[in-house]
Design a protein around this motif. Structure first.
Motif, PDB file in Angstrom:
ATOM      1  N   SER A 283       0.569  -8.864  -0.076  1.00 44.09           N
ATOM      2  CA  SER A 283       0.860  -8.391  -1.430  1.00 44.09           C
ATOM      3  C   SER A 283       0.162  -9.267  -2.470  1.00 44.09           C
ATOM      4  O   SER A 283      -0.229  -8.786  -3.539  1.00 44.09           O
ATOM      5  CB  SER A 283       2.361  -8.341  -1.672  1.00 44.09           C
ATOM      6  N   GLU A 284       0.015 -10.562  -2.203  1.00 42.53           N
ATOM      7  CA  GLU A 284      -0.698 -11.470  -3.111  1.00 42.53           C
ATOM      8  C   GLU A 284      -2.178 -11.123  -3.194  1.00 42.53           C
ATOM      9  O   GLU A 284      -2.810 -11.243  -4.236  1.00 42.53           O
ATOM     10  CB  GLU A 284      -0.546 -12.934  -2.675  1.00 42.53           C
ATOM     11  N   LEU A 285      -2.750 -10.703  -2.074  1.00 39.31           N
ATOM     12  CA  LEU A 285      -4.167 -10.344  -2.041  1.00 39.31           C
ATOM     13  C   LEU A 285      -4.439  -9.097  -2.882  1.00 39.31           C
ATOM     14  O   LEU A 285      -5.478  -8.999  -3.518  1.00 39.31           O
ATOM     15  CB  LEU A 285      -4.648 -10.131  -0.612  1.00 39.31           C
ATOM     16  N   LYS A 286      -3.503  -8.170  -2.882  1.00 37.57           N
ATOM     17  CA  LYS A 286      -3.682  -6.943  -3.664  1.00 37.57           C
ATOM     18  C   LYS A 286      -3.673  -7.220  -5.155  1.00 37.57           C
ATOM     19  O   LYS A 286      -4.302  -6.520  -5.924  1.00 37.57           O
ATOM     20  CB  LYS A 286      -2.609  -5.926  -3.280  1.00 37.57           C
ATOM     21  N   LYS A 287      -2.969  -8.282  -5.578  1.00 33.71           N
ATOM     22  CA  LYS A 287      -2.919  -8.648  -6.989  1.00 33.71           C
ATOM     23  C   LYS A 287      -4.247  -9.186  -7.496  1.00 33.71           C
ATOM     24  O   LYS A 287      -4.549  -9.091  -8.668  1.00 33.71           O
ATOM     25  CB  LYS A 287      -1.842  -9.713  -7.236  1.00 33.71           C
ATOM     26  N   THR A 288      -5.048  -9.792  -6.592  1.00 31.20           N
ATOM     27  CA  THR A 288      -6.303 -10.421  -7.005  1.00 31.20           C
ATOM     28  C   THR A 288      -7.483  -9.475  -6.926  1.00 31.20           C
ATOM     29  O   THR A 288      -8.577  -9.833  -7.324  1.00 31.20           O
ATOM     30  CB  THR A 288      -6.611 -11.667  -6.143  1.00 31.20           C
TER      31      THR A 288
END
Length: 153
Positions: free
Chosen positions: A147-152
């Motif tokens: 989910s953190e990767l999708k934010k970037t």
């Protein structure tokens, strides 16, 4: 975007519970298949157990390599990491699949990181800036929530 910006945007967390669960899933599968192979292809030994000798003895090693390194370089994460929503990436924060070398280094130290129910891994995760275990430090990788990767992106 340069590496510094990528690294600062990616948030790493210890995720101890998820990482423990991911390792448990992966290694339950690996051990189950290994024991199955030993009892189906193995020959009885003097101690009353079974042994895999010769070329069949390489099958469990090949299976371990496929389940850990192969899945990471092919799909971006092992089965356990995929189930709990984690992904290993290079330490510089680039959202890409690991290379063979990065992934192999990570998993070669699994026996040390998982020693005594993961105590060494937990200690290193809690005491490193990027929440890395020994395998991650040597492989120059970090583990992040997908989910953190999708934010970037």
């Amino acid at each position: 975007m340069n590496e510094t910006n990528l690294t600062s945007k990616i948030k790493t967390e210890p995720n101890i519970g998820n990482r423990f669960a991911a390792g448990l899933v992966d290694y339950i599968i690996i051990y189950a298949v290994t024991f199955f192979l030993i009892y189906t292809l193995g020959e009885p030994n003097d101690e009353g157990g079974y042994s895999l000798n010769g070329l069949p003895g390489l099958i469990p090693i090949a299976f371990w390599l496929i389940m850990t390194v192969g899945l990471e370089i092919g799909f971006g994460a092992t089965l356990g990491n995929s189930l709990v929503g984690l992904k290993p990436i290079p330490k510089n924060g680039t959202n890409r699949k690991l290379t063979f070398g990065e992934s192999f280094k990570r998993h070669l130290l699994d026996p040390i990181d998982m020693f005594f129910f993961g105590l060494i891994g937990i200690i290193t995760i809690k005491n490193t800036d990027k929440n890395q275990r020994l395998g991650d430090i040597w492989g120059n990788t970090i583990v992040v929530k997908t989910s953190e990767l999708k934010k970037t992106e």
